[in-house]
Design a protein around this motif. Structure first.
Motif, PDB file in Angstrom:
ATOM      1  N   ARG A  30       0.838  -1.187   0.000  1.00  0.00           N
ATOM      2  CA  ARG A  30       0.000   0.000   0.000  1.00  0.00           C
ATOM      3  C   ARG A  30       0.875   1.240   0.000  1.00  0.00           C
ATOM      4  O   ARG A  30       2.093   1.154   0.161  1.00  0.00           O
ATOM      5  CB  ARG A  30      -0.925   0.026   1.222  1.00  0.00           C
ATOM      6  N   THR A  31       0.260   2.386  -0.180  1.00  0.00           N
ATOM      7  CA  THR A  31       0.975   3.655  -0.137  1.00  0.00           C
ATOM      8  C   THR A  31       1.014   4.163   1.302  1.00  0.00           C
ATOM      9  O   THR A  31       0.007   4.129   2.012  1.00  0.00           O
ATOM     10  CB  THR A  31       0.267   4.694  -1.024  1.00  0.00           C
ATOM     11  N   TYR A  32       2.175   4.653   1.717  1.00  0.00           N
ATOM     12  CA  TYR A  32       2.344   5.201   3.067  1.00  0.00           C
ATOM     13  C   TYR A  32       2.284   6.729   3.022  1.00  0.00           C
ATOM     14  O   TYR A  32       2.650   7.351   2.021  1.00  0.00           O
ATOM     15  CB  TYR A  32       3.650   4.698   3.674  1.00  0.00           C
ATOM     16  N   GLY A  67      -4.535   9.166   9.865  1.00  0.00           N
ATOM     17  CA  GLY A  67      -3.939   8.015   9.207  1.00  0.00           C
ATOM     18  C   GLY A  67      -2.501   8.163   8.775  1.00  0.00           C
ATOM     19  O   GLY A  67      -2.002   7.333   8.003  1.00  0.00           O
ATOM     20  N   ALA A 273      -5.235  10.738   2.248  1.00  0.00           N
ATOM     21  CA  ALA A 273      -5.340   9.342   2.675  1.00  0.00           C
ATOM     22  C   ALA A 273      -6.437   8.630   1.892  1.00  0.00           C
ATOM     23  O   ALA A 273      -6.285   7.470   1.495  1.00  0.00           O
ATOM     24  CB  ALA A 273      -5.621   9.271   4.173  1.00  0.00           C
ATOM     25  N   ARG A 274      -7.544   9.337   1.651  1.00  0.00           N
ATOM     26  CA  ARG A 274      -8.631   8.735   0.866  1.00  0.00           C
ATOM     27  C   ARG A 274      -8.220   8.558  -0.589  1.00  0.00           C
ATOM     28  O   ARG A 274      -8.536   7.533  -1.217  1.00  0.00           O
ATOM     29  CB  ARG A 274      -9.876   9.601   0.991  1.00  0.00           C
ATOM     30  N   ARG A 277      -5.984   5.560  -0.751  1.00  0.00           N
ATOM     31  CA  ARG A 277      -6.685   4.292  -0.532  1.00  0.00           C
ATOM     32  C   ARG A 277      -7.403   3.825  -1.797  1.00  0.00           C
ATOM     33  O   ARG A 277      -7.335   2.650  -2.170  1.00  0.00           O
ATOM     34  CB  ARG A 277      -7.680   4.449   0.616  1.00  0.00           C
ATOM     35  N   ASP A 280      -4.739   2.901  -4.486  1.00  0.00           N
ATOM     36  CA  ASP A 280      -4.186   1.583  -4.176  1.00  0.00           C
ATOM     37  C   ASP A 280      -5.130   0.463  -4.606  1.00  0.00           C
ATOM     38  O   ASP A 280      -4.693  -0.572  -5.115  1.00  0.00           O
ATOM     39  CB  ASP A 280      -3.915   1.455  -2.675  1.00  0.00           C
ATOM     40  N   ALA A 281      -6.409   0.665  -4.389  1.00  0.00           N
ATOM     41  CA  ALA A 281      -7.381  -0.371  -4.764  1.00  0.00           C
ATOM     42  C   ALA A 281      -7.336  -0.646  -6.261  1.00  0.00           C
ATOM     43  O   ALA A 281      -7.523  -1.783  -6.708  1.00  0.00           O
ATOM     44  CB  ALA A 281      -8.786   0.057  -4.349  1.00  0.00           C
ATOM     45  N   ASN A 286      -5.405  -4.159  -4.237  1.00  0.00           N
ATOM     46  CA  ASN A 286      -5.318  -4.664  -2.861  1.00  0.00           C
ATOM     47  C   ASN A 286      -6.646  -4.545  -2.097  1.00  0.00           C
ATOM     48  O   ASN A 286      -6.646  -4.594  -0.867  1.00  0.00           O
ATOM     49  CB  ASN A 286      -4.210  -3.914  -2.091  1.00  0.00           C
ATOM     50  N   TRP A 287      -7.761  -4.416  -2.819  1.00  0.00           N
ATOM     51  CA  TRP A 287      -9.045  -4.248  -2.157  1.00  0.00           C
ATOM     52  C   TRP A 287     -10.024  -5.288  -2.654  1.00  0.00           C
ATOM     53  O   TRP A 287     -10.027  -5.645  -3.845  1.00  0.00           O
ATOM     54  CB  TRP A 287      -9.614  -2.850  -2.439  1.00  0.00           C
TER      55      TRP A 287
END
Length: 293
Positions: A30-32, A67, A273-274, A277, A280-281, A286-287
């Protein structure tokens, strides 16, 4: 050039994970999120709080709740045209805030400095990483200090004052110079993160080219960080002041993640952060939808 949409299937890392202050950073999963805490009175982004420990703690706690994975504290402005700050003044601004934030949160902390003397004091006070905008190439004592303390290193390529030939080629040359210094000093590869330096000595067009060519830096097999947040290239595209660049920042963050960024350095949590997320999906696949009961 690799296809950014497929990068989770093709990219490799020298070390697939590292641990910073007891927290695992598993590259590629995931992304940090690196949250910016500017301790300057003259930040380009208008969010500088100066040397105010209470304000720094308040911001750190808000970022943690939103987050953030790591906090980046900096006491010297790196905006274009900013003068170099005396290390003694940098420490005067930094240390009270760093000490207060360290006491208030268990999040990893990086210190944004290119002065080894400042980094030494910050690491002794509880910082975990050095974010060096000159990639070990400014202060000859920085590489040895990072190796000696076991700190993590975020090493940026800074194009300011350097001759231009090719965006990706110049960045790659800078990365190679940094990694040679790191290797000679004994800094392990699993403690190094690379930043191509969006906004540091590039034209707006070159900044955008940098993002398009991020996959060319996968060959270093190290995690990549991008710092596009609120920067002037976005303002020029949108004809927008610094406080009105949220959507433009989101576009660069989403594209950067799809092109291989592992960490995004941002001002605006939880919005970014949204963005991360959802990106990343898509890009990292990853979702999975929740299963019905």
């Amino acid at each position: 050039m690799p296809n950014p949409i497929c990068w989770p299937l093709t990219r490799s890392y020298r070390a697939t994970a590292t641990e910073i202050r007891g927290r695992a950073f598993r590259w590629g999963e995931r992304t940090y999120l690196m949250a910016i805490i500017n301790l300057t009175p003259d930040s380009f982004s208008g969010d500088g709080i100066g040397s105010d420990p209470d304000a720094a703690v308040e911001r750190a706690r808000a970022f943690e709740a939103a987050g953030a994975d790591i906090l980046d504290l900096g006491a010297e402005s790196s905006r274009p045209g900013a003068g170099e700050l005396d290390p003694a003044e940098e420490l005067r601004r930094l240390m009270p805030c760093l000490e207060a934030v360290r006491a208030a949160t268990s999040l990893p902390i990086s210190v944004d400095t290119y002065h080894a003397s400042v980094a030494r004091s910050a690491l002794a006070a509880g910082a975990d990483a050095v974010n060096d905008i000159w990639g070990l190439r400014r202060d000859p004592d920085m590489a040895a200090l990072v190796a000696e303390t076991g700190a993590h290193l975020i090493a940026m390529h800074n194009q300011r004052g350097r001759p231009f030939r090719d965006v990706a080629g110049d960045i790659a040359e800078g990365f190679r110079a940094t990694l040679q210094l790191a290797g000679e000093a004994g800094i392990p590869a699993d403690r190094i993160i690379l930043d191509p330096g969006f906004g540091f000595g590039w034209t707006p067009e070159q900044n955008l080219e940098m993002l398009r060519r991020l996959p060319e830096f996968w060959s270093f097999e190290l995690p990549l960080l991008i710092g596009t947040s609120r920067k002037s290239t976005i303002g020029l595209i949108l004809d927008a002041p610094v406080h009105d660049r949220l959507e433009g920042t989101a576009a660069t963050v989403a594209f950067g993640i799809a092109a291989g960024a592992d960490i995004i350095r941002v001002h605006d949590l939880p919005a970014m952060a949204r963005v991360a997320r959802v990106t990343d999906a898509i890009a990292r696949a990853n979702w999975r939808a929740p299963q019905p009961p």
